[in-house]
Scaffold this motif. Structure first.
Motif, mmCIF file in Angstrom:
data_model
loop_
_atom_site.group_PDB
_atom_site.id
_atom_site.type_symbol
_atom_site.label_atom_id
_atom_site.label_comp_id
_atom_site.label_asym_id
_atom_site.label_seq_id
_atom_site.Cartn_x
_atom_site.Cartn_y
_atom_site.Cartn_z
ATOM 1 N N PRO A 9 -5.293 5.481 33.376
ATOM 2 C CA PRO A 9 -6.178 4.887 32.364
ATOM 3 C C PRO A 9 -7.426 5.736 32.161
ATOM 4 O O PRO A 9 -7.931 6.374 33.094
ATOM 5 C CB PRO A 9 -6.518 3.521 32.971
ATOM 6 N N GLY A 10 -7.905 5.744 30.941
ATOM 7 C CA GLY A 10 -9.065 6.572 30.618
ATOM 8 C C GLY A 10 -10.153 5.771 29.942
ATOM 9 O O GLY A 10 -10.059 4.537 29.810
ATOM 10 N N PRO A 11 -11.227 6.423 29.499
ATOM 11 C CA PRO A 11 -12.319 5.740 28.813
ATOM 12 C C PRO A 11 -11.808 4.879 27.656
ATOM 13 O O PRO A 11 -10.971 5.310 26.857
ATOM 14 C CB PRO A 11 -13.194 6.887 28.311
ATOM 15 N N GLY A 12 -12.322 3.648 27.613
ATOM 16 C CA GLY A 12 -11.899 2.706 26.586
ATOM 17 C C GLY A 12 -10.823 1.759 27.050
ATOM 18 O O GLY A 12 -10.681 0.663 26.489
ATOM 19 N N ALA A 162 -8.493 0.476 38.147
ATOM 20 C CA ALA A 162 -7.451 1.164 37.369
ATOM 21 C C ALA A 162 -7.197 2.573 37.881
ATOM 22 O O ALA A 162 -6.167 3.166 37.563
ATOM 23 C CB ALA A 162 -7.845 1.204 35.895
ATOM 24 N N TRP A 163 -8.131 3.113 38.668
ATOM 25 C CA TRP A 163 -7.970 4.463 39.214
ATOM 26 C C TRP A 163 -7.563 4.437 40.691
ATOM 27 O O TRP A 163 -7.595 5.462 41.363
ATOM 28 C CB TRP A 163 -9.274 5.253 39.060
ATOM 29 N N LEU A 164 -7.192 3.247 41.181
ATOM 30 C CA LEU A 164 -6.736 3.099 42.554
ATOM 31 C C LEU A 164 -5.236 2.833 42.577
ATOM 32 O O LEU A 164 -4.648 2.405 41.580
ATOM 33 C CB LEU A 164 -7.483 1.958 43.251
ATOM 34 N N THR A 165 -4.630 3.101 43.730
ATOM 35 C CA THR A 165 -3.184 2.909 43.851
ATOM 36 C C THR A 165 -2.809 1.452 43.617
ATOM 37 O O THR A 165 -3.606 0.537 43.835
ATOM 38 C CB THR A 165 -2.701 3.336 45.239
ATOM 39 N N GLY A 166 -1.567 1.250 43.204
ATOM 40 C CA GLY A 166 -1.058 -0.095 42.935
ATOM 41 C C GLY A 166 -0.497 -0.731 44.187
ATOM 42 O O GLY A 166 -0.935 -0.440 45.298
#
Length: 309
Positions: A9-12, A162-166
């Protein structure tokens, strides 16, 4: 799980942190680090300091605290005498040393705060970090220590869920940052940088057998300086060699006369005159460090050999 550049996932994009002890935080849009106000405030503050020196000292403090060399003879995190749990504990101890070196205080809701912004501090001697639920989507200092290379590096990152492992995380409900997200969105605070040198790491196995052997400490210290001529030896390294013995520095002072007879002149950072003389010879012995200089080096630089102390 591998994450491609496209599926991070990115900005927005919307990020939803997991429930914490204090409740559920709202979903929010991910901001690019360049426009993340709090992240940039903390980053600018860190970069306004002699940050490499300060954080190098903090990491060195944490490593030495765990090794406890003056009582254990240990000076290398990769030694087989250091078990994996001790190695992992460096990251836990690190936060206190970072807070101390940066002149901060330990305070909730995370580890500390900088200019009123809560900051989490995480360190690892492995490949990645473990982020608790309380640290999700927070401004986080990430330290990685490479014990084999004797280096460290530091990033600043908002650790969005969103930037961490699932998955389900580990049993403490901690998750790791996705490597691609770190590469893409973390701000570099300190690039890979050598830690303060530990000269005992330079000793060959043969020298180690003597320096940490059964002989008396005075003889072992003579062997140390003979093995490492014109290498600055911090006071702490001498304490490691003398682990468990009373007043190892007394034995080190006694060893100076033995070394002088072998053509090695020992300069000690305790004395301003010897600090200045060492500097003229190209050695920094501040912090009460020691160095054994070959007698001919004094002649080469046109300097007078100091009288014995």
């Amino acid at each position: 799980m591998n994450h491609s550049r496209q599926d991070i996932p990115g900005p927005g994009d919307i990020c939803q942190p997991e429930a914490r002890r204090v409740g559920v935080y709202d979903a929010h849009a991910i901001e690019d680090p360049s426009v993340d106000h709090d992240l940039q405030v903390v980053y600018r503050w860190l970069r306004s300091l002699p940050i490499t020196d300060l954080l190098s000292a903090a990491v060195d403090d944490a490593v030495k605290y765990v090794l406890d060399g003056p009582r254990t003879w240990r000076f290398d995190l990769m030694s087989p005498e250091v078990d994996s749990d001790e190695r992992a504990s460096v990251g836990t101890k690190l936060q206190y040393h970072v807070i101390n070196r940066l002149g901060l205080i330990k305070e909730p809701p995370l580890d500390t705060s900088i200019l009123g912004i809560a900051v989490e501090i995480k360190g690892t001697v492995g490949r990645t970090w473990m982020i608790p639920r309380e640290g999700q989507c927070e401004v986080t200092l990430l330290f990685r220590i490479n014990a084999r290379r004797h280096t460290f590096e530091v990033w600043l990152m908002r650790t969005h869920r969103a930037w961490l492992t699932g998955g389900n995380g580990n049993r403490d409900l901690k998750r790791s940052p996705i490597a691609g997200a770190v590469r893409r969105y973390a701000l570099i605070v300190v690039p890979e940088t050598p830690l303060p040198p530990e000269p005992l790491r330079q000793l060959t196995p043969e020298h180690l057998d003597v320096v940490f052997g059964p002989a008396g400490l005075r003889r072992r210290l003579v062997a140390l300086f003979e093995a490492l001529p014109e290498v600055v030896i911090p006071r702490g390294s001498i304490a490691v060699v003398g682990a468990g013995l009373g007043d190892p520095m007394k034995r080190a002072r006694e060893a100076k006369s033995d070394l002088r007879r072998r053509g090695l002149i020992v300069l000690v950072g305790t004395w301003p005159v010897e600090r200045r003389l060492a500097a003229e010879l190209g050695f920094d012995i501040s912090g009460e460090a020691w160095v054994a200089v070959r007698e001919e080096s004094f002649a080469f630089y046109g300097l007078k050999v100091p009288s014995p102390r």
